[in-house]
Design a protein around this motif. Sequence first.
Motif, PDB file in Angstrom:
ATOM      1  N   LEU A  63       0.812  -1.220   0.000  1.00  0.00           N
ATOM      2  CA  LEU A  63       0.000   0.000   0.000  1.00  0.00           C
ATOM      3  C   LEU A  63       0.848   1.275   0.000  1.00  0.00           C
ATOM      4  O   LEU A  63       0.346   2.349  -0.323  1.00  0.00           O
ATOM      5  CB  LEU A  63      -0.970   0.011   1.195  1.00  0.00           C
ATOM      6  CG  LEU A  63      -1.983  -1.138   1.235  1.00  0.00           C
ATOM      7  CD1 LEU A  63      -2.958  -0.947   2.396  1.00  0.00           C
ATOM      8  CD2 LEU A  63      -2.754  -1.248  -0.072  1.00  0.00           C
ATOM      9  N   LYS A  64       2.131   1.161   0.344  1.00  0.00           N
ATOM     10  CA  LYS A  64       2.977   2.373   0.350  1.00  0.00           C
ATOM     11  C   LYS A  64       3.097   2.963  -1.056  1.00  0.00           C
ATOM     12  O   LYS A  64       3.473   4.120  -1.229  1.00  0.00           O
ATOM     13  CB  LYS A  64       4.375   2.057   0.902  1.00  0.00           C
ATOM     14  CG  LYS A  64       5.307   1.351  -0.061  1.00  0.00           C
ATOM     15  CD  LYS A  64       6.680   1.101   0.555  1.00  0.00           C
ATOM     16  CE  LYS A  64       7.555   0.351  -0.434  1.00  0.00           C
ATOM     17  NZ  LYS A  64       8.712  -0.280   0.189  1.00  0.00           N
ATOM     18  N   GLN A  65       2.770   2.174  -2.064  1.00  0.00           N
ATOM     19  CA  GLN A  65       2.853   2.684  -3.436  1.00  0.00           C
ATOM     20  C   GLN A  65       1.793   3.734  -3.736  1.00  0.00           C
ATOM     21  O   GLN A  65       1.832   4.393  -4.768  1.00  0.00           O
ATOM     22  CB  GLN A  65       2.791   1.523  -4.428  1.00  0.00           C
ATOM     23  CG  GLN A  65       4.063   0.684  -4.321  1.00  0.00           C
ATOM     24  CD  GLN A  65       4.076  -0.521  -5.218  1.00  0.00           C
ATOM     25  OE1 GLN A  65       3.354  -0.571  -6.220  1.00  0.00           O
ATOM     26  NE2 GLN A  65       4.882  -1.510  -4.877  1.00  0.00           N
ATOM     27  N   PHE A  66       0.831   3.914  -2.804  1.00  0.00           N
ATOM     28  CA  PHE A  66      -0.144   4.993  -2.960  1.00  0.00           C
ATOM     29  C   PHE A  66       0.399   6.328  -2.460  1.00  0.00           C
ATOM     30  O   PHE A  66      -0.215   7.367  -2.676  1.00  0.00           O
ATOM     31  CB  PHE A  66      -1.426   4.679  -2.172  1.00  0.00           C
ATOM     32  CG  PHE A  66      -2.329   3.646  -2.798  1.00  0.00           C
ATOM     33  CD1 PHE A  66      -2.935   2.669  -2.020  1.00  0.00           C
ATOM     34  CD2 PHE A  66      -2.620   3.672  -4.158  1.00  0.00           C
ATOM     35  CE1 PHE A  66      -3.788   1.726  -2.583  1.00  0.00           C
ATOM     36  CE2 PHE A  66      -3.481   2.725  -4.726  1.00  0.00           C
ATOM     37  CZ  PHE A  66      -4.060   1.756  -3.933  1.00  0.00           C
ATOM     38  N   ASN A  67       1.556   6.312  -1.736  1.00  0.00           N
ATOM     39  CA  ASN A  67       2.061   7.555  -1.147  1.00  0.00           C
ATOM     40  C   ASN A  67       2.404   8.595  -2.211  1.00  0.00           C
ATOM     41  O   ASN A  67       2.860   8.248  -3.301  1.00  0.00           O
ATOM     42  CB  ASN A  67       3.306   7.285  -0.294  1.00  0.00           C
ATOM     43  CG  ASN A  67       2.973   6.556   0.994  1.00  0.00           C
ATOM     44  OD1 ASN A  67       1.873   6.689   1.529  1.00  0.00           O
ATOM     45  ND2 ASN A  67       3.909   5.777   1.495  1.00  0.00           N
ATOM     46  N   LYS A  68       2.187   9.872  -1.851  1.00  0.00           N
ATOM     47  CA  LYS A  68       2.541  10.969  -2.750  1.00  0.00           C
ATOM     48  C   LYS A  68       4.019  11.275  -2.512  1.00  0.00           C
ATOM     49  O   LYS A  68       4.389  11.909  -1.520  1.00  0.00           O
ATOM     50  CB  LYS A  68       1.687  12.205  -2.441  1.00  0.00           C
ATOM     51  CG  LYS A  68       0.210  12.013  -2.773  1.00  0.00           C
ATOM     52  CD  LYS A  68      -0.022  12.064  -4.274  1.00  0.00           C
ATOM     53  CE  LYS A  68      -1.459  11.873  -4.683  1.00  0.00           C
ATOM     54  NZ  LYS A  68      -1.823  10.471  -4.887  1.00  0.00           N
ATOM     55  N   THR A  69       4.894  10.797  -3.376  1.00  0.00           N
ATOM     56  CA  THR A  69       6.337  10.908  -3.127  1.00  0.00           C
ATOM     57  C   THR A  69       6.853  12.326  -3.281  1.00  0.00           C
ATOM     58  O   THR A  69       7.911  12.659  -2.778  1.00  0.00           O
ATOM     59  CB  THR A  69       7.116   9.998  -4.092  1.00  0.00           C
ATOM     60  OG1 THR A  69       6.501  10.100  -5.387  1.00  0.00           O
ATOM     61  CG2 THR A  69       7.025   8.543  -3.649  1.00  0.00           C
ATOM     62  N   ASN A  70       6.073  13.189  -3.960  1.00  0.00           N
ATOM     63  CA  ASN A  70       6.578  14.544  -4.194  1.00  0.00           C
ATOM     64  C   ASN A  70       6.149  15.540  -3.113  1.00  0.00           C
ATOM     65  O   ASN A  70       6.513  16.695  -3.143  1.00  0.00           O
ATOM     66  CB  ASN A  70       6.111  15.045  -5.569  1.00  0.00           C
ATOM     67  CG  ASN A  70       4.610  14.841  -5.734  1.00  0.00           C
ATOM     68  OD1 ASN A  70       3.943  14.335  -4.835  1.00  0.00           O
ATOM     69  ND2 ASN A  70       4.085  15.239  -6.889  1.00  0.00           N
ATOM     70  N   ARG A  71       5.344  15.072  -2.141  1.00  0.00           N
ATOM     71  CA  ARG A  71       4.903  15.996  -1.084  1.00  0.00           C
ATOM     72  C   ARG A  71       5.576  15.607   0.222  1.00  0.00           C
ATOM     73  O   ARG A  71       5.208  14.625   0.862  1.00  0.00           O
ATOM     74  CB  ARG A  71       3.380  15.911  -0.900  1.00  0.00           C
ATOM     75  CG  ARG A  71       2.599  16.415  -2.096  1.00  0.00           C
ATOM     76  CD  ARG A  71       1.107  16.410  -1.779  1.00  0.00           C
ATOM     77  NE  ARG A  71       0.301  16.014  -2.920  1.00  0.00           N
ATOM     78  CZ  ARG A  71      -0.983  15.674  -2.852  1.00  0.00           C
ATOM     79  NH1 ARG A  71      -1.605  15.678  -1.677  1.00  0.00           N
ATOM     80  NH2 ARG A  71      -1.655  15.332  -3.931  1.00  0.00           N
ATOM     81  N   GLU A  72       6.578  16.380   0.617  1.00  0.00           N
ATOM     82  CA  GLU A  72       7.405  16.017   1.768  1.00  0.00           C
ATOM     83  C   GLU A  72       6.634  15.900   3.077  1.00  0.00           C
ATOM     84  O   GLU A  72       6.856  14.985   3.841  1.00  0.00           O
ATOM     85  CB  GLU A  72       8.541  17.046   1.941  1.00  0.00           C
ATOM     86  CG  GLU A  72       9.718  16.787   1.021  1.00  0.00           C
ATOM     87  CD  GLU A  72      10.226  15.352   1.154  1.00  0.00           C
ATOM     88  OE1 GLU A  72      10.439  14.700   0.118  1.00  0.00           O
ATOM     89  OE2 GLU A  72      10.368  14.864   2.308  1.00  0.00           O
ATOM     90  N   GLU A  73       5.730  16.815   3.340  1.00  0.00           N
ATOM     91  CA  GLU A  73       5.099  16.854   4.665  1.00  0.00           C
ATOM     92  C   GLU A  73       3.748  16.130   4.686  1.00  0.00           C
ATOM     93  O   GLU A  73       3.041  16.133   5.672  1.00  0.00           O
ATOM     94  CB  GLU A  73       4.933  18.300   5.129  1.00  0.00           C
ATOM     95  CG  GLU A  73       4.014  19.173   4.269  1.00  0.00           C
ATOM     96  CD  GLU A  73       4.563  19.431   2.854  1.00  0.00           C
ATOM     97  OE1 GLU A  73       3.789  19.871   1.986  1.00  0.00           O
ATOM     98  OE2 GLU A  73       5.779  19.181   2.641  1.00  0.00           O
TER      99      GLU A  73
END
Lengths: 195, 195
Positions: A63-73
């Motif tokens: 499920l970590k593949q749903f994370n928004k990698t470009n938004r740091e906070e």
Amino acid sequence: NYGVGMACSFFEGYLTHVLPSDGARFVGFEENIRRFESKQGVVFPVKKLFVIVTKSLFSPPDLKQFNKTNREEASSIEACRSLDAIEKDVAGVRNRIYKNTAYKIYRAPRRPVCVAAECATLLHTLYRVTKNRDLYEVLADVNVDDIVSDFTNTLRKIIANSPECRGKCEIIYFDDTDPQLNFADVLLDRIREIE
Amino acid sequence: NYGVGMACSFFEGYLTHVLPSDGARFVGFEENIRRFESKQGVVFPVKKLFVIVTKSLFSPPDLKQFNKTNREEASSIEACRSLDAIEKDVAGVRNRIYKNTAYKIYRAPRRPVCVAAECATLLHTLYRVTKNRDLYEVLADVNVDDIVSDFTNTLRKIIANSPECRGKCEIIYFDDTDPQLNFADVLLDRIREIE
Ligand SMILES: Nc1nc(=O)c2ncn([C@@H]3O[C@@H]4COP(=O)(O)O[C@H]5[C@@H](O)[C@H](n6cnc7c(N)ncnc76)O[C@@H]5COP(=O)(O)O[C@@H]3[C@@H]4O)c2[nH]1
């Protein structure tokens, strides 16, 4: 009706194995979470199984593949260990293993929380079937949106009508095609609603 | 069409995981059997997965429950250990485990032989769904024989059309309602045909 049949199959072939206590070796989903909490020193604000239904039907392996990698906070999700597995003989397969994954949601500056979540695998299977038209021509003309809504509505009804499983499972619809949505926030919102 | 959809789901969501090599950690079904043979010192005359479809759809937890307990000298089947399990992340469930059971067939006075066999779990799930009319009223009017024959015919077609899976799986129809039939003999007959 295929979506309805899938909901029955998912409930009878899976949720009945992992949610209720079997009065013998398996203590039941909620107690399984409590034991994980005390062993691992973590907090599950909601002690139910979150079953994710995505709009595209595609389900990532993790499920970590749903994370928004470009938004740091932005809040994010990461797998922890699995909950204790359930082992039982099923239809000739001895010691078949059913296990759910605990995920941690990071939401600085507050402390992380845990949740037991996964996608409905058989929807991912359907996704793969619809993508492979050569092998599965027979299912070429199915309406995927109908199947998903039949599946989700039927599953909610069955769970609500089941004394052993009601209140132990949350169905979460996630529009994975919407770039604005952050999966970890969708989960946090639902946790806040239920808490 | 429900039986057709079930065959696609069984193939895409299960057989594609357990039969072919994935070019990485999983060596493939046949090699898995060969390694089991040399480690355990047993013989598998046929190195394919036997998928059992019963007439009643009922599938016992352990295939030994098909044995004829009142016939002393009849051949019989007993579970051995499982083959090496396959572990992969699937739809958010980390390290989901897929494993098949090796069974030994005793047929005195000849030496026993091994076979990897199991029932098609989703047919057993369907069996349980049809038996629970309160929870699953929606599927009250299904024709079970049609579903089974659609399932079996579609599955055979898909396997035959799949370069990765053809020749790795045998579908065996077993009339468990016929008191004359001995399951272990039905398997032995099919092994003799294929050998
Ligand atoms: N013999 C056997 N051993 C297995 O390990 C196995 N895994 C799947 N299947 C069958 O293949 C088909 C496709 O599986 P899918 O994962 O898409 O749906 C699965 C999946 O969404 C859910 N489910 C079952 N077992 C698990 C599990 N261990 N973890 C998560 N979800 C599970 O419930 C559905 C129905 O399961 P079964 O009714 O056991 O039959 C399945 C299904 O017909 C198996 N069959």
